[in-house]
Scaffold this motif. Structure first.
Motif, PDB file in Angstrom:
ATOM      1  N   ILE A 171      -2.391  -0.332  -5.512  1.00 44.66           N
ATOM      2  CA  ILE A 171      -3.153  -1.321  -4.624  1.00 44.66           C
ATOM      3  C   ILE A 171      -4.060  -2.025  -5.064  1.00 44.66           C
ATOM      4  CG2 ILE A 171      -2.335  -1.445  -2.969  1.00 44.66           C
ATOM      5  CD1 ILE A 171      -0.960  -3.766  -4.767  1.00 44.66           C
ATOM      6  N   GLY A 172      -4.311  -3.426  -5.762  1.00 42.92           N
ATOM      7  CA  GLY A 172      -5.772  -2.941  -5.922  1.00 42.92           C
ATOM      8  C   GLY A 172      -6.287  -4.706  -5.024  1.00 42.92           C
ATOM      9  N   GLN A 203      -5.784  -0.153   4.701  1.00 41.84           N
ATOM     10  CA  GLN A 203      -5.204   0.835   5.511  1.00 41.84           C
ATOM     11  C   GLN A 203      -5.538   0.470   7.181  1.00 41.84           C
ATOM     12  OE1 GLN A 203      -1.176   0.620   5.141  1.00 41.84           O
ATOM     13  NE2 GLN A 203      -1.650   0.591   7.659  1.00 41.84           N
ATOM     14  N   GLY A 252     -12.793  -7.118  -5.060  1.00 40.14           N
ATOM     15  CA  GLY A 252     -11.989  -6.882  -5.323  1.00 40.14           C
ATOM     16  C   GLY A 252     -11.859  -4.729  -5.271  1.00 40.14           C
ATOM     17  N   ILE A 257       1.335  -1.189   0.076  1.00 38.32           N
ATOM     18  CA  ILE A 257       0.194   0.029   0.092  1.00 38.32           C
ATOM     19  C   ILE A 257       0.501   1.102  -0.070  1.00 38.32           C
ATOM     20  CG2 ILE A 257      -1.404   1.411   1.377  1.00 38.32           C
ATOM     21  CD1 ILE A 257      -2.906  -1.082   2.464  1.00 38.32           C
ATOM     22  N   ILE A 280     -11.902  -2.810  -3.015  1.00 38.01           N
ATOM     23  CA  ILE A 280     -11.820  -2.009  -1.818  1.00 38.01           C
ATOM     24  C   ILE A 280     -10.268  -1.677  -2.310  1.00 38.01           C
ATOM     25  CG2 ILE A 280     -10.903  -4.209  -1.078  1.00 38.01           C
ATOM     26  CD1 ILE A 280     -12.089  -1.453   0.923  1.00 38.01           C
ATOM     27  N   GLY A 307      -1.341   3.922  -2.495  1.00 34.03           N
ATOM     28  CA  GLY A 307      -2.978   3.486  -1.815  1.00 34.03           C
ATOM     29  C   GLY A 307      -3.276   2.837  -3.103  1.00 34.03           C
ATOM     30  N   GLY A 343      -6.449   0.548  -1.555  1.00 29.38           N
ATOM     31  CA  GLY A 343      -5.216   0.256  -0.676  1.00 29.38           C
ATOM     32  C   GLY A 343      -5.702   1.720   0.777  1.00 29.38           C
ATOM     33  N   ARG A 344      -6.186   2.737   0.914  1.00 33.18           N
ATOM     34  CA  ARG A 344      -6.314   3.351   1.602  1.00 33.18           C
ATOM     35  C   ARG A 344      -7.483   2.336   2.976  1.00 33.18           C
ATOM     36  NH1 ARG A 344      -2.025   5.780   1.418  1.00 33.18           N
ATOM     37  NH2 ARG A 344      -1.902   7.266  -0.609  1.00 33.18           N
TER      38      ARG A 344
END
Lengths: 237, 237
Positions: free
Chosen positions: A79-80, B85, B77, A72, B79, A77, B81-82
């Motif tokens: 990245i899937g 996190q 899928g 991430i 969603i 951020g 990266g944030r």
């Protein structure tokens, strides 16, 4: 000197471990190759792992969470979800991977269990380590199993007390200077270092700073002969 | 009957735990509210946790990985990266959360430690449970601590043997019928059930199927009086 208890580290002493982690690290670098070079991915992953140790402890689940955080961070951020599922699946594969014993382990542990009380003494994730021991096929040779969250001098002193052995009756065998050798000696025990082909950066120790005395063997298969020599020395004295 | 060893479960027996998990589950449902209703998010999360138990075991790290998988699945899928996190940060917050003792725990444990040998006996993540015990401020009252990967009848038999108590000298105190009460009785021990306000669905037991005999108290504060009554009964006989 006669050792009444011989304790063995598990990961990279009895079975392969670090090579599996390094292989998955390369897969992570490959996943992120469009963003950063491999060296930088590995450096950021180590930094994240180190930061997380205080909260996550050792083990594959914490490593998996650290890989996700690194991915991430390094993609800001972007990245899937599918890629993150891929990372979790690597973690699951690691948790279920067959336990591969190092050369000579089965023979040595079988032989020594006839003459000595053996202990498996490892740090890491309780569930994961118990599962590996069960799958290893050598669990029956260990009279005791201790899975601890950290291996420092106090850990070794506690183990010796709990199992009613004096420090000079305790021998630790392991691949990590930092976790197996130096703290066991600090607690008054003896130690045999058997280096593994790969060392996690977190476990690295600058050998020029070491003044403790311990034996070093190339393979666990040399341990019975080494022990026999210690016995001779004691008889001569 | 005199108990020579009283073992206490930790989560939801000595300190609050399940309410924290349920609070984070609500946050996850809130995060996914544009995709699915809360009930469905919770149902899918429980299914993912149950599926993952065999590989992840119990604990917050495995729960966090299961939340991430659930979020990926329920958004197909999408969603980001944030958000992932954010989920990891909830896990980290849970790992560092202050340990909140249940009412009456400190007084009861302090008092009973003067008359009995006490053990903390909990399943879950080794690192996390050790950390909670250290932060709880009541660690000194326990003569022994056992953190196990699963609590079944065999676990209890092993613990009794290791600590050299006969089954009729062993008392287990806990909130979970499935993990604390039924297996302790199956191993020949006695058990006191102290229900918690919330129960994880995985631990739920249909009480109409239970034929074992055990005591049930509303609060741990009632335990010293209950123990005193057991002692009287023994004297009368």
């Amino acid at each position: 000197m006669t050792f009444r208890l011989i304790a063995f580290d598990a990961d990279d002493t009895l079975w392969h471990n670090e090579t599996m982690f390094q292989s998955v690290e390369r897969q992570l670098a490959e996943l992120l190759r469009d963003y950063h070079p491999e060296d930088w991915v590995r450096a950021r992953l180590l930094a994240t792992e180190t930061k997380n140790l205080a909260q996550f402890g050792y083990g594959i689940k914490g490593f998996t969470l650290s890989m996700i955080e690194t991915a991430i961070e390094l993609t800001e951020g972007r990245i899937g979800g599918r890629e993150i599922q891929q990372i979790i699946d690597w973690g699951r594969t690691m948790l279920m991977a067959p336990v591969q014993l190092l050369d000579g382990v089965r023979e040595t542990v079988t032989r020594l269990s006839r003459s000595h009380r053996l202990m498996l003494l490892t740090k890491g994730d309780l569930f994961d380590q118990e599962s590996k021991l069960a799958r290893s096929g050598i669990g029956e040779f260990f009279a005791a199993v201790e899975i601890v969250s950290e291996k420092n001098a106090q850990t070794y002193a506690t183990i010796m007390r709990r199992h009613a052995v004096a420090p000079d009756e305790f021998l630790m065998v392991g691949n990590s200077l930092r976790s197996d050798i130096l703290p066991a000696i600090a607690a008054g025990g003896s130690a045999v270092h058997i280096p593994y082909v790969a060392t996690w950066a977190h476990e690295h120790v600058d050998e020029s700073t070491i003044h403790e005395t311990f034996a070093r063997l190339e393979s666990i298969a040399e341990l019975p002969d080494w022990l026999a020599l210690q016995g001779q020395a004691a008889q001569v004295r």
